[in-house]
Design an enzyme around this catalytic site. Structure first.
Site, short mmCIF file in Angstrom:
data_model
loop_
_atom_site.label_atom_id
_atom_site.label_comp_id
_atom_site.label_asym_id
_atom_site.label_seq_id
_atom_site.Cartn_x
_atom_site.Cartn_y
_atom_site.Cartn_z
N LYS A 56 0.82 -1.22 0.00
CA LYS A 56 0.00 0.00 0.00
C LYS A 56 0.85 1.28 0.00
CE LYS A 56 -3.90 -2.25 2.34
NZ LYS A 56 -4.94 -2.09 3.40
N HIS A 67 -2.25 -5.56 1.74
CA HIS A 67 -3.53 -6.25 1.63
C HIS A 67 -3.26 -7.67 1.19
CE1 HIS A 67 -7.57 -7.40 0.27
NE2 HIS A 67 -6.95 -7.91 -0.78
N TYR A 94 -12.60 -2.38 -3.45
CA TYR A 94 -13.11 -2.40 -2.08
C TYR A 94 -14.63 -2.28 -2.03
CZ TYR A 94 -8.44 -2.20 -0.01
OH TYR A 94 -7.16 -2.50 0.40
N GLU A 118 -9.65 -11.02 -7.46
CA GLU A 118 -8.78 -9.85 -7.28
C GLU A 118 -7.61 -9.86 -8.27
OE1 GLU A 118 -9.86 -9.36 -2.51
OE2 GLU A 118 -7.81 -9.89 -3.07
N ASN A 137 -2.01 0.29 6.76
CA ASN A 137 -1.48 -0.96 7.32
C ASN A 137 -0.60 -1.74 6.33
OD1 ASN A 137 -3.52 -1.89 5.72
ND2 ASN A 137 -4.54 -3.10 7.28
#
Ligand code: CMP
Length: 140
Positions: free
Chosen positions: A11, A117, A51, A128, A114
């Site tokens: 990320k 993913h 998302y 995905e 964080n």
């Protein structure tokens, strides 16, 4: 046991701190193989679609804004039990709850920022992966 695939994203909080190589080292040390990898700037449409399951959550807009705030590295990982293995390697969503040695314990800044993913099931992994890769760009 046939190798399973999972989908990973490094990320913006991690790419911003130049942590791609450090995170990849943790992934590879855990026995997962990076069989597809691309650094991209996610568009708002891509992030909203990716998302979509979180659309009604209070943090949805914050999540989309964050995921489009800088480059991300999308990855296909392969290995025995890759989905569960990568979730173990990532650690808990909230870094405050993540186990020692996990990517989120080592690098994550907060529950939102964080660092990584990972897919939550083999079925979602394939959905995905297909959003970001053609099979011609995966080799392994
Ligand atoms: P990820 O595995 O990418 O899937 C959904 C993401 O939503 C999750 O990681 C977190 O980064 C983010 N998220 C979950 N809970 C919160 C929260 N309370 N506030 C902000 N972001 C969150």
């Amino acid at each position: 046991m046939a190798a399973q695939r999972t989908f990973s994203i490094i990320k913006p909080d991690a790419t911003e701190r130049n942590l791609t190589g450090a995170i990849n080292a943790v992934i590879e040390k855990a026995g997962l193989r990076i069989i597809g990898q691309r650094r991209i700037q996610m568009t708002t449409a891509q992030a909203e679609r990716f998302y979509g399951v979180h659309r009604e959550r209070p943090f949805f807009r914050e999540l989309v804004d964050f995921m489009t705030s800088g480059p991300v590295v999308v990855q296909v990982l392969s290995g025995d039990d890759a989905v569960a293995k990568y979730r173990e390697v990532m650690g808990a969503t909230n870094p405050a709850d993540a186990a020692e040695g996990t990517i989120r314990k080592l690098f994550a800044k907060s529950i939102g920022e964080n660092s990584v993913h990972g897919s939550d099931s083999a079925e979602n992994a394939e959905i995905e992966i297909a959003q970001f890769f053609s099979e011609a760009d995966i080799a392994g």
